[in-house]
Design a protein around this motif. Structure first.
Motif, short mmCIF file in Angstrom:
data_model
loop_
_atom_site.label_atom_id
_atom_site.label_comp_id
_atom_site.label_asym_id
_atom_site.label_seq_id
_atom_site.Cartn_x
_atom_site.Cartn_y
_atom_site.Cartn_z
N GLN A 69 1.07 4.11 -3.00
CA GLN A 69 0.99 5.35 -2.82
C GLN A 69 1.90 6.32 -3.42
O GLN A 69 1.71 7.18 -4.01
CB GLN A 69 0.76 5.63 -1.41
N LYS A 70 3.32 5.68 -3.17
CA LYS A 70 4.49 6.56 -3.52
C LYS A 70 4.82 6.52 -5.19
O LYS A 70 5.21 7.43 -5.69
CB LYS A 70 5.53 6.47 -2.75
N ASP A 82 0.75 -1.10 -0.11
CA ASP A 82 -0.15 0.07 -0.05
C ASP A 82 0.71 1.26 0.06
O ASP A 82 0.75 2.31 -0.81
CB ASP A 82 -0.91 0.01 1.23
#
Ligand code: AP5
Ligand code: MG
Length: 191
Positions: A23-24, A19
């Motif tokens: 996200q990054k 996760d």
């Protein structure tokens, strides 16, 4: 493309770290455990075949898993920046097949191996088991999953180590600390 294999014991944080990476870095996340649990929930033929295996902490047969990955790669989106393989490959046979499936598409993957003490993963999984509803989050099945991890999945790490496509990190501390280590590796290999 940035393709990552996240390896580690049950409860080591593969899903959690995926996760953070999504996200990054905006990669696609393929958790084979999530795909298999969705099959069970859907009541498909595959789901019926594998339900008891997962509940007992056994692996789903290699040929079924390899077929699933081949199909995933064939149908992935054109804009895909890279894939996080979470929970695959789990046997040397799966690793060899993945190498071929990726080579055929001019791709490769590096392994990031999360090291977490056994007491810690048991503690995390028992805690999660209070609310997860996962059939395999109970003490007896956790022990079985750990045994299979050591006997069958650990040799997969050697496979990537020999290919010089391997990074090991310490996953015992906070989620943020673990991600900071992964982030350092990803920045390094992206260059
Ligand atoms: P799968 O779903 O992949 O399960 P697993 O490998 O046993 O791992 P988990 O999902 O339980 O843990 P995780 O490492 O993702 O940790 P998480 O981030 O959730 O596979 C399930 C089954 O499917 C297998 O047993 C097999 O039967 C079958 N299967 C799947 N792939 C297969 C394959 N390739 N071949 C054959 N069969 C296959 O974290 C765990 C908990 O800890 C969470 O509650 C989280 O919040 C917490 N946590 C995470 N990090 C930290 C931290 N740093 N500190 C404190 N708590 C933390
Ligand atoms: Mg997981």
């Amino acid at each position: 493309m940035l393709n990552i294999i996240l390896c580690g014991a049950p409860g080591s944080g593969k899903g959690t770290q995926s996760d953070f990476i999504v996200q990054k870095y905006g990669l696609d996340h393929l958790s084979t455990g999530d795909v298999l649990r969705a099959e069970i929930k859907s009541g498909s033929e595959l789901g019926k075949e594998i339900e008891s295996l997962i509940a007992q902490g056994q692996l789903v047969p290699d040929h079924k898993m390899i077929h699933l990955i081949d199909h995933y790669l064939e149908t992935r989106s054109e804009n895909c920046k890279g894939i996080i393989f979470d929970g695959f490959p789990r046997t040397v046979e799966q690793a060899e097949a993945l190498t071929l499936l990726l080579e055929r598409r001019h791709m490769e993957a590096v392994m990031i191996d999360l090291f977490v003490e056994e007491d810690e993963v048991i503690k995390r999984l028992l805690e999660r088991g209070r609310t997860s509803g996962r059939a395999d989050d109970n003490f007896e099945t956790i022990k079985q999953r750990l045994k299979i991890y050591h006997d069958v999945t650990k040799p997969v790490c050697q496979y990537y180590l020999k290919k010089h496509n391997y990074f090991a990190i310490n996953g015992n501390n906070t989620m943020e600390d673990t991600f900071a280590q992964i982030d350092t590796i990803l920045r390094l290999i992206q260059k």
